[in-house]
Design a protein around this motif. Structure first.
Motif, PDB file in Angstrom:
ATOM      1  N   TRP A  64       0.802  -1.229   0.000  1.00 29.24           N
ATOM      2  CA  TRP A  64       0.000   0.000   0.000  1.00 29.24           C
ATOM      3  C   TRP A  64       0.834   1.279   0.000  1.00 29.24           C
ATOM      4  O   TRP A  64       0.290   2.387  -0.043  1.00 29.24           O
ATOM      5  CB  TRP A  64      -0.936   0.020   1.216  1.00 29.24           C
ATOM      6  N   ASP A 109     -11.355   8.198   6.881  1.00 23.28           N
ATOM      7  CA  ASP A 109     -11.042   7.079   5.992  1.00 23.28           C
ATOM      8  C   ASP A 109     -10.101   6.105   6.697  1.00 23.28           C
ATOM      9  O   ASP A 109      -9.115   6.522   7.314  1.00 23.28           O
ATOM     10  CB  ASP A 109     -10.382   7.577   4.703  1.00 23.28           C
ATOM     11  N   PRO A 164      -7.083   4.028   7.150  1.00 30.65           N
ATOM     12  CA  PRO A 164      -5.772   4.006   6.485  1.00 30.65           C
ATOM     13  C   PRO A 164      -5.509   2.661   5.811  1.00 30.65           C
ATOM     14  O   PRO A 164      -5.946   1.610   6.305  1.00 30.65           O
ATOM     15  CB  PRO A 164      -4.797   4.263   7.637  1.00 30.65           C
ATOM     16  N   PRO A 165      -4.774   2.669   4.708  1.00 25.78           N
ATOM     17  CA  PRO A 165      -4.590   1.434   3.929  1.00 25.78           C
ATOM     18  C   PRO A 165      -3.914   0.302   4.679  1.00 25.78           C
ATOM     19  O   PRO A 165      -4.158  -0.862   4.377  1.00 25.78           O
ATOM     20  CB  PRO A 165      -3.764   1.888   2.719  1.00 25.78           C
ATOM     21  N   ALA A 172      -6.723  -1.565   6.243  1.00 27.79           N
ATOM     22  CA  ALA A 172      -7.507  -2.258   5.211  1.00 27.79           C
ATOM     23  C   ALA A 172      -6.767  -3.520   4.763  1.00 27.79           C
ATOM     24  O   ALA A 172      -7.380  -4.580   4.573  1.00 27.79           O
ATOM     25  CB  ALA A 172      -7.767  -1.321   4.036  1.00 27.79           C
ATOM     26  N   TRP A 173      -5.433  -3.419   4.613  1.00 26.38           N
ATOM     27  CA  TRP A 173      -4.639  -4.586   4.207  1.00 26.38           C
ATOM     28  C   TRP A 173      -4.659  -5.649   5.289  1.00 26.38           C
ATOM     29  O   TRP A 173      -4.831  -6.842   5.000  1.00 26.38           O
ATOM     30  CB  TRP A 173      -3.199  -4.148   3.913  1.00 26.38           C
ATOM     31  N   GLU A 220      -8.159  -7.301   5.350  1.00 31.06           N
ATOM     32  CA  GLU A 220      -8.416  -8.175   4.195  1.00 31.06           C
ATOM     33  C   GLU A 220      -7.529  -9.413   4.247  1.00 31.06           C
ATOM     34  O   GLU A 220      -8.000 -10.540   4.054  1.00 31.06           O
ATOM     35  CB  GLU A 220      -8.166  -7.403   2.896  1.00 31.06           C
TER      36      GLU A 220
END
Length: 346
Positions: A213, A275, A277-278, A281-282, A285
């Motif tokens: 990311w 939002d 942060p990536p 999210a990583w 997932e």
């Protein structure tokens, strides 16, 4: 056996290396000096003058912490500079939640074999964290303990002491309808790394892999230091804009926000106001994490929550922004004792 008999060095403890480390880190410690700091490194104890620091009727506040298994990631990735900042942040970010200004810091580093260069990287990071938070590094202990730790392994602990004028602690005056401001984190900070390591291991990744990311390696991204919230928090408190603060560490938003609220009051938090942060999210997932697990294990992008009355909202937000923080209005104080989440992060 040595001709002259056994020595401490034969047993694995290098006194000269310890002395060399003290000399090497003296400049780093010196640049953290602040009003109240009495003496440099080398004594049997550190000294601090509260009156010289500007306090008239002070209450002392203390905090201690470590960086958890993030230290294991740093050792394995060979990137040690940031964990010193983490160590300071985990302590001083807690202190400000009590309404205290952090004044001085001490560290404890224990290792199987003292590597002066590696230890200096860590302690120079500690000094950097202290300098950023206006806190003097006045002492510490480096313990070489062969047989207790593997040669390249080490552990860290930190101790911060702050002060506040009597009767001015936090939380204070929190009321139904007060606003919750969320201050952005710089990633995972220093909690949840046992789960991070499990996800990375099960996914077959290494710390040297390209980060999915961001630029750089996976290890570099996951080792981003914990953000220091001290200067903004102290300024907002002095302006009378704060009624409470919650450092979002282990337990996440779910368990830490209630620590800034009195009995009978809870919180509503709108997950759509920032939002995700990536990095989170990583992790979610890749690890198949439920949203509830994410919110309880990690900071989910919010490293500190400030409680402020509506009338002080703009002032508090501006003060935190001036200190370099991204600020989000994330919710409000409500009747009850729990945190209720609205909307979705994932």
């Amino acid at each position: 056996m040595a001709t002259g008999g056994l020595t401490y060095a034969d047993a694995g403890v290098d006194i000269e290396a310890g002395n060399a480390l003290v000399e090497r880190i003296k400049p780093a410690s010196a640049r953290t000096s602040r009003p109240g700091n009495v003496a440099g490194l080398g004594g049997f104890g550190g000294m601090f003058d509260l009156r010289a620091a500007g306090y008239e009727d002070p209450i002392i506040v203390a905090a201690t912490d470590g960086v958890g298994t993030k230290l294991k990631v740093a050792i394995e990735a060979g990137q040690l500079g940031g964990v010193g900042i983490d160590l300071v942040a985990m302590c001083v970010n807690d202190l400000v939640c009590q309404g205290a200004e952090p004044l001085f810091f001490l560290d404890y580093l224990a290792t199987g074999r003292l590597d002066v260069d590696r230890a200096a990287q860590v302690i120079e990071g500690i000094a950097e964290g202290c300098a950023r938070s206006g806190c003097a590094l006045i002492g510490g202990e480096t313990a070489e303990m062969p047989g207790m730790y593997a040669d390249d392994d080490f552990d860290l602990a930190g101790f911060a002491v702050g002060a506040m004028e009597r009767g001015r602690g936090l939380p204070a005056g929190v009321s139904e309808g007060d606003v919750l401001l969320g201050l952005a984190s710089d990633g995972v900070h220093s909690n949840g790394y046992s789960l991070v390591r499990r996800i990375v291991e099960e996914h077959g990744c290494s710390w040297d892999d390209a980060c999915p990311w961001a630029a750089g390696s996976l290890g570099e991204a996951l080792l981003a230091p914990t953000r220091l919230y001290v200067r903004g928090a102290v300024n907002a408190f002095r302006e009378g804009a704060l009624r409470g603060l919650a450092h979002i560490t282990g337990g996440g938003l779910t368990e830490n926000v209630p620590r800034a609220l009195p009995d009978g009051l809870g919180a509503e938090i709108d997950l759509g106001t920032w939002d995700l942060p990536p990095v989170f999210a990583w992790l979610a997932e890749t690890g198949g994490l439920a949203e509830s697990e994410l919110l309880r294990t990690f900071n989910a992008g919010i490293g500190m929550v400030a409680v402020t009355p509506e009338a002080s909202l703009d002032s508090a937000a501006a003060t935190f922004a001036e200190a370099g923080h991204r600020v989000f209005r994330i919710g409000r104080v409500v009747a009850g004792n729990d945190v209720a989440f609205q909307g979705k992060l994932l």
